[in-house]
Design an enzyme around this catalytic site. Structure first.
Site, PDB file in Angstrom:
ATOM      1  N   SER A  22       0.823  -1.221   0.000  1.00 23.25           N
ATOM      2  CA  SER A  22       0.000   0.000   0.000  1.00 23.25           C
ATOM      3  C   SER A  22       0.850   1.261   0.000  1.00 23.25           C
ATOM      4  O   SER A  22       1.954   1.286   0.527  1.00 23.25           O
ATOM      5  CB  SER A  22      -0.883   0.020   1.237  1.00 23.25           C
ATOM      6  OG  SER A  22      -1.770  -1.053   1.210  1.00 23.25           O
ATOM      7  N   GLU A  80      -3.361 -14.955   0.609  1.00 25.46           N
ATOM      8  CA  GLU A  80      -3.614 -14.263   1.862  1.00 25.46           C
ATOM      9  C   GLU A  80      -5.064 -14.434   2.277  1.00 25.46           C
ATOM     10  O   GLU A  80      -5.377 -14.578   3.449  1.00 25.46           O
ATOM     11  CB  GLU A  80      -3.285 -12.772   1.678  1.00 25.46           C
ATOM     12  CG  GLU A  80      -3.479 -11.939   2.944  1.00 25.46           C
ATOM     13  CD  GLU A  80      -3.317 -10.441   2.694  1.00 25.46           C
ATOM     14  OE1 GLU A  80      -3.105 -10.049   1.539  1.00 25.46           O
ATOM     15  OE2 GLU A  80      -3.409  -9.686   3.656  1.00 25.46           O
ATOM     16  N   SER A 118     -10.058  -4.285   0.431  1.00 27.05           N
ATOM     17  CA  SER A 118     -11.249  -3.971   1.233  1.00 27.05           C
ATOM     18  C   SER A 118     -12.414  -4.873   0.816  1.00 27.05           C
ATOM     19  O   SER A 118     -12.408  -5.456  -0.264  1.00 27.05           O
ATOM     20  CB  SER A 118     -11.637  -2.511   1.030  1.00 27.05           C
ATOM     21  OG  SER A 118     -12.157  -2.340  -0.279  1.00 27.05           O
TER      22      SER A 118
END
Lengths: 376, 399
Positions: free
Chosen positions: B128, B244, B384
């Site tokens: 990020s 992940e 998200s």
């Protein structure tokens, strides 16, 4: 751990899927539910011929030795086509009572007739003021020599207009809502003193209000032990819940597919509405709701033979989760279809209606959330 | 169809349970996901597992994996959740490790995999950026080739536990003229001690120091630290994210959390009755349990699919969405259950004298608010939940 189906189960699914696709298309169904009969006895005969009506019964009584998973498979396919034929009242409920508690003679008389399709049942358990409590009964059965005399009013008995026989719950003792004193009877619908008021249900089936006025039935109409039927009713209705949950999953699957397809065709502001992220995310949530419902249906089905508490928790969990999914998917599907969603002409509205009524059969979301809480 | 575990799986569960009972460091107790752990706390169990050969269960056997079936791995995570164990952190084990053994060269495998297995080398993730969170492809950090080095410049953020990190894996733009933002990105391993790497703490809502800003100023990294091909980093990044997400559902841990919630609600009183007897509260607990049961079966169905040879696919996005929603509701209900003792700020009331007693409120109240605040991250990180919906939209619904 194994989520696979047996080869036989896959074959049954394929066969049923074809039958529903080819012979239960939308127009044919519409004509059938609008016809005087309101259902298709010829389809029932075909289901008997294919062995579908005998699937959950042991081979000794002429069945196919299947079980709850088989009923799940059948009902999921029925849900896809909004099939109205009374598999749950006849095979799952009446068949379930006979399987678990029927005498040798009762099984002999009724089971083979269920399996060959010649006898159709309805399950008269609900009452106008009993809501979802199976013990809250105003209907009474009084012992009178070699007979019982039934009096009372049974509400919204699904499939009763098509049925030759009824399974009836009634109080043989104890006070209203007591766990003790609940009994179950098998009654020929043509017995003197039984009157019915038949009607259509909003989801395309038929039902009756059934009135018993001094209806005398022989003592051997009693299934199981007098006054001790509540646990048996709970077992059978949990089986019916699992089956109906599977049906709701089938209906949701199709409702989702229709909505997705519609969103790709229907254009607004020059693009298919499926390109709008707000609708995409709603359809993702519908898809997730369906997968959630499938998982809980599996759980309920698998746990039907577990200990009582485990079984009840799983059935209630499914009724809550599938009920919530069914309501959500139904409402969203209509919304995304826009005006077309609220017309009688489009199929989606009919899936919505079936998914709506699903919740009120064998206990609402709130009822089962309460039951889940009470089980700790 | 059958949900029962086989006798072999049961035996495996017994073996695992016994091993944990004997070897899990007693001093860690029931700390679980608490944020105030030291590097040593985090690594204690990892080191023990490394010696046992159980620290990277999902890896291929040739790289030190266990060869366990997905079901066995599920049992493993359940058994660890029972004692609320501090599990090996994902950055090495589930993120960069699989990328290295899948796309890295032999030197990279030999150099990096042993340290990940043993836990001796701590990894952090440089994905990020301040302007590129869920829109990861818009990242701006550049790596410019200069002889046999890359020179990296840029700023990363949300670098979890980078304050302890020995190595980091960074996504950097190596071709600024690429036709699409996804092209021209490379996956580069960076020794965190390299001059020009600077880690600055970000203090979070819960008061903890879990994440950081990582500044990279003229950081010179040898070209052999490039994983796979230059400009193909996006492929490896996506591969990593799918890995992940599997396991992100946290079912076993949430089941343990619900048990704990029930214990708390049995202890807390309302109108002279245990809170768990209060229907409105009990209803919320039941609803949570029902949703968790559904998630568990959905995860088992996914595992069964994996066992039949299907890799973690877009279904893992469902697990991420539902799993994190449940984790958040669980911590929310726990916060509710605790009542007014949710308010004292743990860091201002904690004893420093080594005693186990918290000076304010019941011990279970100390971290309730902190955990609730912290868990808001779950629907944001790892892509998200909105991005997960976009993934399902494309990959499953085909829109």
């Amino acid at each position: 751990m194994d989520f696979n189906f047996t080869e036989e189960q896959d074959m049954v699914r394929d066969g049923l899927s074809r039958l529903v696709r080819e012979q239960y298309d939308w127009e044919t169904r519409r004509k059938a539910i609008e016809s005087e009969a309101g259902w298709r006895p010829e389809i029932w005969a075909q289901l008997a011929e294919l062995g579908i009506l005998g699937m959950p019964f042991s081979e000794e009584v002429g069945g196919f030795g299947g079980g709850a998973v088989d009923a799940m498979i059948v009902m999921e396919e029925f849900g896809k086509g909004l099939v109205v034929e009374p598999f749950v009242p006849t095979v799952v409920c009446a068949g379930g009572f006979l399987k678990h508690a029927g005498s040798e003679a009762q099984r002999e008389e009724h089971l083979s007739a269920i399996i060959d399709g010649s006898r159709v049942f309805a399950f008269a358990y609900a009452e106008p003021r009993g809501r979802y409590n199976y013990a809250d009964l105003e209907t009474t059965a009084k012992k009178d020599g070699d007979s019982y005399v039934l009096n009372g009013h049974k509400a919204v008995v699904i499939g009763a207009p098509w049925a030759s026989h009824l399974v009836v719950t009634a109080r043989t003792g104890g006070g209203r809502r007591d766990a003790e004193g609940v009994s179950v009877f098998i009654v020929d619908k043509s017995t003197n003193g039984i009157t019915t008021r038949d009607y259509e249900t909003v989801d395309g089936r038929r039902a009756s209000e059934v009135y018993f006025e001094n209806v005398s039935v022989p003592a051997d109409a009693l299934i199981g032990e007098e006054g001790a039927a509540l646990p048996l009713i709970e077992q059978v209705t949990d089986e019916a819940i699992a089956a109906h949950c599977a049906e709701a999953c089938g209906a949701m699957k199709v409702a989702n597919a229709m909505t997705l397809e519609y969103s790709k065709q229907r254009k607004q502001f020059g693009v298919p509405i499926g390109k709008f992220q707000v609708l995409q995310h709603r359809m993702v949530d519908m898809y997730t709701a369906y997968e959630t419902a499938v998982s809980l249906t599996y759980l309920a089905t698998i746990k039907l033979d577990a200990g009582e508490k485990e079984r009840k928790r799983a059935a209630s969990a499914a009724k809550v989760g599938v009920g919530q999914s069914a309501r959500f998917v139904g409402q969203e599907a209509v919304q995304i279809h826009g005006g077309n969603g609220v017309t009688d002409e489009y199929a989606i509205g009919h899936y919505f209606k079936r998914l709506t009524i699903f919740e009120s059969e064998f206990g609402s979301v709130d009822h089962h959330l309460k039951r889940h809480v009470s089980l700790g | 169809m059958n949900l029962d575990f086989t006798p072999e799986e049961q035996a495996f569960r017994d073996e695992v349970r016994a091993f944990i009972a004997e070897n899990y460091p007693k001093h860690l107790g029931d700390v679980g996901l608490r944020e105030d752990l030291s590097r040593e706390d985090f690594l204690a169990w990892h080191n023990i597992l490394g010696e046992k050969g159980w620290s990277v269960p999902a890896w291929p056997v040739e790289y030190g994996g266990t060869g366990w079936t997905p079901t066995q791995r599920y049992i493993w995570s359940e058994e660890n959740a029972r004692v609320n164990a501090v599990m090996p952190l994902p950055f090495g084990v589930s993120m960069v490790g699989p990328v290295i053994y899948t796309f890295g060269n032999e030197e990279q495998k030999a150099k990096h995999l042993p340290g990940i297995r043993s836990g001796d080398v701590w990894w952090c993730q440089g994905y990020s950026e301040p302007g590129a969170g869920s829109d990861l492809a818009s990242l701006k950090t550049t790596a410019v080739r200069d002889g046999d080095h890359y020179v990296i410049n840029g700023q990363k953020t949300w670098t979890t536990l980078a304050q302890y990190a020995d190595w980091g894996f960074f996504l950097c733009r190596t071709d600024t003229d690429a036709a699409k933002p996804q092209e021209g990105i490379s996956f580069i391993l960076v020794d965190m001690k390299t001059p020009g790497v600077e880690v600055k703490p970000i203090k979070l809502l819960d008061g903890g120091h879990e994440v950081n800003e990582t500044w990279l100023t003229d950081v010179r990294v040898p070209v052999e630290n490039l994983v796979g091909e230059e400009n193909k980093g996006w492929t490896y990044a996506k591969f990593l994210l799918a890995h992940e997400r599997s396991g992100i559902a946290g079912v076993a841990r949430s089941k343990r959390g619900v048990e704990k919630l029930r214990e708390i609600a049995a202890n807390e009183m309302v109108d002279g009755e245990p809170l768990i007897e209060d229907f409105e509260f009990a209803r919320k607990v039941s609803q949570l349990e029902i949703d968790l049961a559904a998630l568990e079966i959905t995860e088992l169905r996914t595992l069964a699919g994996e066992q039949a040879g299907k890799g973690p696919g877009p279904e893992s996005s469902i697990l991420k969405i539902k799993g994190t929603e449940i984790q958040q509701r669980l911590t929310e209900l726990t916060l509710e259950a605790v009542g007014s003792y949710a308010a004292p700020y743990y860091h201002s009331v904690a004893n420093d004298d080594g005693s186990n007693e918290y000076p304010v409120g019941p011990d279970y109240s100390a971290h309730a608010a902190e955990t609730y605040f912290n868990m808001r991250k779950t629907s944001i990180y790892g892509g998200s939940n909105e991005i997960q919906r976009n993934i399902i939209t494309k990959m499953i619904l085909g829109l």
